[in-house]
Design a protein around this motif. Sequence first.
Motif, mmCIF file in Angstrom:
data_model
loop_
_atom_site.group_PDB
_atom_site.id
_atom_site.type_symbol
_atom_site.label_atom_id
_atom_site.label_comp_id
_atom_site.label_asym_id
_atom_site.label_seq_id
_atom_site.Cartn_x
_atom_site.Cartn_y
_atom_site.Cartn_z
ATOM 1 N N ILE A 239 45.306 -12.897 18.714
ATOM 2 C CA ILE A 239 43.909 -12.618 19.060
ATOM 3 C C ILE A 239 43.207 -12.265 17.750
ATOM 4 C CG2 ILE A 239 42.343 -11.157 20.408
ATOM 5 C CD1 ILE A 239 44.182 -12.806 22.192
ATOM 6 N N ALA A 240 42.309 -13.132 17.318
ATOM 7 C CA ALA A 240 41.656 -12.916 16.018
ATOM 8 C C ALA A 240 40.168 -13.200 16.099
ATOM 9 C CB ALA A 240 42.296 -13.809 14.956
ATOM 10 N N ALA A 241 39.404 -12.398 15.364
ATOM 11 C CA ALA A 241 37.963 -12.641 15.213
ATOM 12 C C ALA A 241 37.737 -13.219 13.820
ATOM 13 C CB ALA A 241 37.208 -11.324 15.358
ATOM 14 N N ASN A 242 36.540 -13.718 13.587
ATOM 15 C CA ASN A 242 36.205 -14.253 12.273
ATOM 16 C C ASN A 242 34.836 -13.722 11.873
ATOM 17 O OD1 ASN A 242 35.078 -16.095 10.273
ATOM 18 N ND2 ASN A 242 36.934 -17.288 10.639
ATOM 19 N N PHE A 243 34.831 -12.926 10.804
ATOM 20 C CA PHE A 243 33.566 -12.349 10.338
ATOM 21 C C PHE A 243 33.268 -12.894 8.947
ATOM 22 C CE2 PHE A 243 35.338 -8.615 12.860
ATOM 23 C CZ PHE A 243 34.640 -8.938 14.024
ATOM 24 N N GLY A 244 32.223 -13.684 8.837
ATOM 25 C CA GLY A 244 31.840 -14.232 7.532
ATOM 26 C C GLY A 244 32.941 -15.076 6.913
ATOM 27 N N GLY A 245 33.694 -15.802 7.741
ATOM 28 C CA GLY A 245 34.732 -16.691 7.226
ATOM 29 C C GLY A 245 36.066 -16.002 7.002
ATOM 30 N N VAL A 246 36.174 -14.699 7.331
ATOM 31 C CA VAL A 246 37.433 -13.979 7.142
ATOM 32 C C VAL A 246 38.028 -13.669 8.520
ATOM 33 C CG1 VAL A 246 38.524 -11.950 6.111
ATOM 34 C CG2 VAL A 246 36.464 -12.922 5.063
ATOM 35 N N ALA A 247 39.285 -14.072 8.724
ATOM 36 C CA ALA A 247 39.947 -13.818 10.012
ATOM 37 C C ALA A 247 40.470 -12.384 10.050
ATOM 38 C CB ALA A 247 41.094 -14.801 10.206
ATOM 39 N N VAL A 248 40.281 -11.731 11.202
ATOM 40 C CA VAL A 248 40.755 -10.348 11.397
ATOM 41 C C VAL A 248 41.539 -10.291 12.704
ATOM 42 C CG1 VAL A 248 40.070 -7.923 11.546
ATOM 43 C CG2 VAL A 248 38.560 -9.556 10.422
ATOM 44 N N ALA A 249 42.747 -9.728 12.645
ATOM 45 C CA ALA A 249 43.521 -9.544 13.875
ATOM 46 C C ALA A 249 42.828 -8.482 14.728
ATOM 47 C CB ALA A 249 44.939 -9.100 13.526
ATOM 48 N N VAL A 250 42.637 -8.765 16.016
ATOM 49 C CA VAL A 250 41.918 -7.819 16.897
ATOM 50 C C VAL A 250 42.937 -6.919 17.605
ATOM 51 C CG1 VAL A 250 40.397 -7.608 18.904
ATOM 52 C CG2 VAL A 250 40.044 -9.466 17.253
ATOM 53 N N PRO A 251 42.956 -5.611 17.288
ATOM 54 C CA PRO A 251 43.872 -4.709 18.013
ATOM 55 C C PRO A 251 43.403 -4.559 19.466
ATOM 56 C CG PRO A 251 42.950 -3.647 16.030
ATOM 57 C CD PRO A 251 42.150 -4.882 16.274
ATOM 58 N N PRO A 252 44.318 -4.249 20.389
ATOM 59 C CA PRO A 252 43.920 -4.047 21.783
ATOM 60 C C PRO A 252 42.823 -2.995 21.888
ATOM 61 C CG PRO A 252 46.306 -4.059 21.579
ATOM 62 C CD PRO A 252 45.771 -4.080 20.186
ATOM 63 N N GLY A 253 41.798 -3.276 22.673
ATOM 64 C CA GLY A 253 40.740 -2.303 22.926
ATOM 65 C C GLY A 253 39.729 -2.175 21.804
ATOM 66 N N ALA A 254 39.827 -3.006 20.764
ATOM 67 C CA ALA A 254 38.892 -2.869 19.634
ATOM 68 C C ALA A 254 37.475 -3.255 20.061
ATOM 69 C CB ALA A 254 39.337 -3.754 18.474
ATOM 70 N N PHE A 255 36.504 -2.668 19.360
ATOM 71 C CA PHE A 255 35.096 -2.967 19.635
ATOM 72 C C PHE A 255 34.706 -4.298 18.999
ATOM 73 C CE2 PHE A 255 30.701 -3.213 18.495
ATOM 74 C CZ PHE A 255 30.042 -2.744 19.612
ATOM 75 N N LEU A 256 34.021 -5.141 19.769
ATOM 76 C CA LEU A 256 33.307 -6.297 19.196
ATOM 77 C C LEU A 256 31.915 -6.320 19.801
ATOM 78 C CD1 LEU A 256 36.442 -7.668 18.992
ATOM 79 C CD2 LEU A 256 34.953 -9.466 18.127
ATOM 80 N N GLN A 257 30.938 -6.856 19.074
ATOM 81 C CA GLN A 257 29.597 -6.985 19.648
ATOM 82 C C GLN A 257 29.695 -7.793 20.944
ATOM 83 O OE1 GLN A 257 26.901 -5.422 18.663
ATOM 84 N NE2 GLN A 257 27.747 -4.571 16.773
ATOM 85 N N ALA A 258 28.787 -7.513 21.901
ATOM 86 C CA ALA A 258 28.929 -8.042 23.259
ATOM 87 C C ALA A 258 28.786 -9.554 23.340
ATOM 88 C CB ALA A 258 27.902 -7.371 24.171
ATOM 89 N N THR A 259 28.034 -10.149 22.412
ATOM 90 C CA THR A 259 27.877 -11.609 22.425
ATOM 91 C C THR A 259 27.978 -12.125 20.988
ATOM 92 O OG1 THR A 259 25.482 -11.590 22.067
ATOM 93 C CG2 THR A 259 26.217 -11.485 24.361
ATOM 94 N N ALA A 260 28.405 -13.385 20.861
ATOM 95 C CA ALA A 260 28.478 -13.991 19.528
ATOM 96 C C ALA A 260 27.065 -14.166 18.954
ATOM 97 C CB ALA A 260 29.179 -15.347 19.617
ATOM 98 N N GLU A 261 26.099 -14.504 19.819
ATOM 99 C CA GLU A 261 24.712 -14.693 19.364
ATOM 100 C C GLU A 261 24.136 -13.384 18.840
ATOM 101 O OE1 GLU A 261 26.031 -15.686 22.096
ATOM 102 O OE2 GLU A 261 25.589 -17.799 22.369
ATOM 103 N N GLY A 262 24.397 -12.300 19.576
ATOM 104 C CA GLY A 262 23.915 -10.989 19.136
ATOM 105 C C GLY A 262 24.521 -10.622 17.797
ATOM 106 N N GLU A 263 25.825 -10.827 17.679
ATOM 107 C CA GLU A 263 26.503 -10.508 16.416
ATOM 108 C C GLU A 263 25.884 -11.304 15.259
ATOM 109 O OE1 GLU A 263 30.893 -10.911 16.197
ATOM 110 O OE2 GLU A 263 30.449 -11.995 14.346
ATOM 111 N N ALA A 264 25.606 -12.591 15.491
ATOM 112 C CA ALA A 264 25.061 -13.434 14.415
ATOM 113 C C ALA A 264 23.687 -12.919 13.981
ATOM 114 C CB ALA A 264 24.969 -14.885 14.882
ATOM 115 N N ALA A 265 22.846 -12.522 14.954
ATOM 116 C CA ALA A 265 21.502 -12.030 14.616
ATOM 117 C C ALA A 265 21.588 -10.718 13.833
ATOM 118 C CB ALA A 265 20.678 -11.837 15.891
#
Length: 417
Positions: A239-265
């Motif tokens: 389970i990995a996210a990508n922020f600005g081209g960098v992959a990050v392993a997502v620990p269980p229960g970690a916070f992410l912005q609610a939508t990809a569109e919101g995060e991008a804005a």
Amino acid sequence: MQADVTIESVGARGDGIGRIGDRRVAVEGAAPGDRVRVRVTAERADTLVGTVADLLEAGPLRREPPCPHFDACGGCATQHLEESAYADWKRSLLLTALARNGLDAALVEPTVQVAPATRRRARLSALGTARGAVLGFSERASRRLVDVAVCPILTPRLEALLPGLRAFLGDVLPSGARLDVDLLDIGGTVDIGLVGGAEPGREAGAAAAAMARRAGAGRIGWRPSDAAAQVPLAQLRPIAANFGGVAVAVPPGAFLQATAEGEAALAAFVRAAAGQRVAELFCGLGTFTLPLASGGARVVALDGAAPAVGALMAAARGASLPVAAETRDLVRRPIAAADLKKADTVLLDPPRAGAREQMPAVTASRAGTVIYVSCNPVSFARDARMLVDAGFRLERILPVDQFLWSPHLELAALFRR
Ligand SMILES: C[S@@+](CC[C@H](N)C(=O)[O-])C[C@H]1O[C@@H](n2cnc3c(N)ncnc32)[C@H](O)[C@@H]1O
């Protein structure tokens, strides 16, 4: 008690507001212009609270809610409002909070409105029954669960997962057992976290793996509470996210912005405003840290969640980025002005309570730029007042409505000395 009422406005929780005699009444599911017969069910401070016993005449701002569960489900508050009335109400939550703190509402930019079917992170609840599991959201003002067959806010991947997940929970949850179900749609797969209740038995692992394979989920686990470590049930994919081209392993229960569109804005706003030496408070997994560092900024980042900080540091090290992240409870040990000595920019993204404890150091620092990302206009406006009183100028505020049809609003703001 019942009374006939004309609805005049929309309140902070999305209720229609009218009057019974000289009392204010908040009516759930009512829209401005509606004539309704109200059944009063409770009293909240100076406000009567009621439901629509009879819609006598629909007002011009009412529309057919897109979700068949809307009348019962407490997940959404304002699907019954016509689009522009909804957008005006959502924006008014921010304008009102600014005005109450004497801040300039004229600065507020057009709202970034996310579309339905884009919510990638959601918490549902499940209840075991003799006829299988109920899976959905609580009814309004009640703990009773609505079994949701469809949910127009969730991403299609999350919505499609519900039947298989419900069948699995029906097999493993004893009758009467209730738990929370965290869903995260990230990196082309789904992370499922079961929270609360008793630990699922041994047989749950095999059933979880079979369900995950069929439903396209990458990981499923259980933890007794939000703060506890997760017991894995099945892991099929990373389970990995990508922020600005960098992959990050997502620990269980970690916070992410609610939508990809919101995060991008929000990330675009932060990148455009930040300097080269950033002190970031409440960094989480690095939603903003990694894009800033990839763009050449040196970032000192703090957050209270140790697994998130560990994942961020591992990602930054792997990409050779100039990030120094530290786990710190910022409420118990707020940032000190000395910690901000080298920063030209302070970036904050606190939880709903806001960042009151950080304000003395931020206002005493020499940082010329403060970027404040918030999911609560009320605590934001309180903290913004402190910044303005200390000599900062509020330059930009961007509302990002990534909590569709709810009384929540995200925003990003820029202050400069
Ligand atoms: C709104 S999230 C923002 C995270 C990140 N900026 C992002 O966009 O993904 C708030 C963050 O505050 C952290 N947090 C909550 N309470 C905290 C505390 N007392 N001290 C430090 N961090 C805290 C959470 O772990 C979470 O990562």
